[in-house]
Scaffold this motif. Structure first.
Motif, PDB file in Angstrom:
ATOM      1  N   PHE A 185       0.812  -1.290  -0.087  1.00  0.00           N
ATOM      2  CA  PHE A 185       0.077  -0.072  -0.034  1.00  0.00           C
ATOM      3  C   PHE A 185       0.896   1.332  -0.037  1.00  0.00           C
ATOM      4  N   VAL A 186       1.941   1.415   0.843  1.00  0.00           N
ATOM      5  CA  VAL A 186       2.608   2.429   0.731  1.00  0.00           C
ATOM      6  C   VAL A 186       3.340   2.520  -0.494  1.00  0.00           C
ATOM      7  N   ALA A 187       3.808   1.633  -1.072  1.00  0.00           N
ATOM      8  CA  ALA A 187       4.612   1.952  -2.205  1.00  0.00           C
ATOM      9  C   ALA A 187       3.563   2.406  -3.283  1.00  0.00           C
ATOM     10  N   ARG A 188       2.240   1.861  -3.484  1.00  0.00           N
ATOM     11  CA  ARG A 188       1.589   2.564  -4.265  1.00  0.00           C
ATOM     12  C   ARG A 188       1.213   4.041  -4.128  1.00  0.00           C
ATOM     13  N   VAL A 189       1.072   4.359  -2.525  1.00  0.00           N
ATOM     14  CA  VAL A 189       0.590   5.524  -2.449  1.00  0.00           C
ATOM     15  C   VAL A 189       1.890   6.677  -2.883  1.00  0.00           C
ATOM     16  N   ARG A 190       3.057   6.238  -2.663  1.00  0.00           N
ATOM     17  CA  ARG A 190       4.450   6.701  -2.913  1.00  0.00           C
ATOM     18  C   ARG A 190       4.373   6.944  -4.529  1.00  0.00           C
ATOM     19  N   ALA A 191       3.918   6.039  -5.203  1.00  0.00           N
ATOM     20  CA  ALA A 191       3.959   6.239  -6.854  1.00  0.00           C
ATOM     21  C   ALA A 191       2.592   6.816  -7.261  1.00  0.00           C
TER      22      ALA A 191
ATOM     23  N   LEU B 152       4.390   7.325   7.056  1.00  0.00           N
ATOM     24  CA  LEU B 152       4.834   6.249   6.110  1.00  0.00           C
ATOM     25  C   LEU B 152       5.163   6.532   4.560  1.00  0.00           C
ATOM     26  N   ALA B 153       4.453   7.836   4.272  1.00  0.00           N
ATOM     27  CA  ALA B 153       4.450   8.359   3.017  1.00  0.00           C
ATOM     28  C   ALA B 153       3.859   9.655   2.913  1.00  0.00           C
ATOM     29  N   GLY B 154       4.656  10.558   2.110  1.00  0.00           N
ATOM     30  CA  GLY B 154       3.930  11.741   2.210  1.00  0.00           C
ATOM     31  C   GLY B 154       4.159  12.729   3.198  1.00  0.00           C
TER      32      GLY B 154
ATOM     33  N   PHE C 100      -1.084  19.105  -1.533  1.00  0.00           N
ATOM     34  CA  PHE C 100      -0.774  18.199  -0.234  1.00  0.00           C
ATOM     35  C   PHE C 100      -0.268  16.758  -0.582  1.00  0.00           C
ATOM     36  N   GLU C 101       0.630  16.152  -0.446  1.00  0.00           N
ATOM     37  CA  GLU C 101       1.123  15.027  -0.487  1.00  0.00           C
ATOM     38  C   GLU C 101       0.003  13.871  -0.133  1.00  0.00           C
ATOM     39  N   PRO C 102      -0.141  12.985  -0.863  1.00  0.00           N
ATOM     40  CA  PRO C 102      -1.068  11.638  -0.216  1.00  0.00           C
ATOM     41  C   PRO C 102      -0.242  11.191   0.931  1.00  0.00           C
ATOM     42  N   THR C 103      -0.709  11.045   1.925  1.00  0.00           N
ATOM     43  CA  THR C 103      -0.236  10.759   3.091  1.00  0.00           C
ATOM     44  C   THR C 103      -0.727   9.530   4.085  1.00  0.00           C
ATOM     45  N   VAL C 104       0.253   8.625   4.308  1.00  0.00           N
ATOM     46  CA  VAL C 104      -0.327   7.412   5.437  1.00  0.00           C
ATOM     47  C   VAL C 104       0.482   7.750   6.770  1.00  0.00           C
ATOM     48  N   LEU C 105      -0.184   7.488   7.797  1.00  0.00           N
ATOM     49  CA  LEU C 105      -0.018   7.679   9.028  1.00  0.00           C
ATOM     50  C   LEU C 105      -0.059   6.292   9.736  1.00  0.00           C
ATOM     51  N   GLU C 106       0.742   6.043  10.832  1.00  0.00           N
ATOM     52  CA  GLU C 106       0.612   4.740  11.487  1.00  0.00           C
ATOM     53  C   GLU C 106       0.840   5.084  12.864  1.00  0.00           C
ATOM     54  N   GLY C 107       0.282   4.648  14.143  1.00  0.00           N
ATOM     55  CA  GLY C 107       0.412   5.013  15.421  1.00  0.00           C
ATOM     56  C   GLY C 107      -0.324   6.097  15.839  1.00  0.00           C
ATOM     57  N   VAL C 108      -1.377   6.529  15.230  1.00  0.00           N
ATOM     58  CA  VAL C 108      -2.183   7.795  15.456  1.00  0.00           C
ATOM     59  C   VAL C 108      -2.935   7.393  16.440  1.00  0.00           C
TER      60      VAL C 108
END
Length: 238
Positions: free
Chosen positions: A29-35, A75-77, A89-97
């Motif tokens: 998922f993170v790889a797809r978001v970064r792409a 994790l991304a953005g 704004f960059e597509p962003t993935v957060l973990e540990g919220v």
């Protein structure tokens, strides 16, 4: 060149991942978001466009900053992109919220998603039903019967099992709307039509009213009315 404007008002802001598949899912998922291709184009050369207002950009920036301040990892953005335009704004993935973070229970309405690991279906349903919003949710599973059972426990106006774009694109007979703080009423379907109507009740009195009929005492009349109501309930008379 084909030029079109694409907008989506129902996007996932929280991803609940079973802990057994979370790592493998996030790797892909993170790889797809970064792409994802971020830019101002109005055609298929870009995947993500501009936000709609400075307020939306401010919320994205603040929610990410606040989440990180409370211990979340990006994790991304995670950044504004003024080099592309004033509202990117960059597509962003957060973990540990954590629950104390602003984006945990408040809507970002921007390209920011937070991921959470859960042990089982029960915890996933509990976490999904937290907060004040209930517009849309989706269940992703190979077992669609199980997905429908989980979906029935989610407090949201619409719940999709797996990819539902094709199934819902022309489903104008299916009512659309949220629960809790996510909107009022419904659109589409009979429920959507009813929102634009006003019901009127007309009653006509027949025979006698609720006064005691001649030849009966009040106690006898009360027993007769009670018995009559019980009979009507039993036979389903309305």
């Amino acid at each position: 060149m084909l030029r079109q404007h694409r907008a989506l008002c129902i996007s996932a802001e929280r991803l609940l991942l079973h802990e057994e598949v979370a790592d493998a899912f996030l790797d892909r998922f993170v790889a797809r978001v970064r792409a994802l291709r971020l830019g101002p184009g109005l055609d298929y050369a870009v995947d993500v466009g501009s936000l709609t207002s400075a307020r939306r950009l401010d919320v994205c920036v603040e929610h990410v900053r606040d989440a990180v301040a409370h211990g979340a990892r990006v994790l991304a953005g995670g950044r504004a992109r003024p080099d592309l335009g004033p509202l990117f704004f960059e597509p962003t993935v957060l973990e540990g919220v954590v629950r104390e973070a602003a984006c945990y229970a408040h809507e970002t309405f921007g390209p920011v998603v937070s991921v959470y690991r859960v042990r089982d279906d029960a915890e996933a349903v509990e976490r999904a039903n937290e907060g004040d919003y209930g517009l849309n949710a989706s269940i992703w599973t190979r077992d669609t019967a199980r997905g429908r059972r989980i979906a029935s426990r989610i407090v949201a106006g619409t719940v999709n099992v797996n990819e539902a774009y094709a199934a819902t694109w022309a489903s104008v007979g299916a009512p659309m709307g949220g629960m809790r703080a996510s909107g009022l009423g419904r659109r589409h379907g009979a429920e959507g039509v009813h929102d634009f109507t006003e019901a009127q009740t007309i009653t006509t009195q027949r025979l006698w009213g609720f006064g005691v009929p001649p030849g009966m005492t009040s106690e006898q009349w009360a027993r007769a009315l009670t018995a009559g109501v019980r009979v009507m309930k039993r036979v389903g008379v309305r």
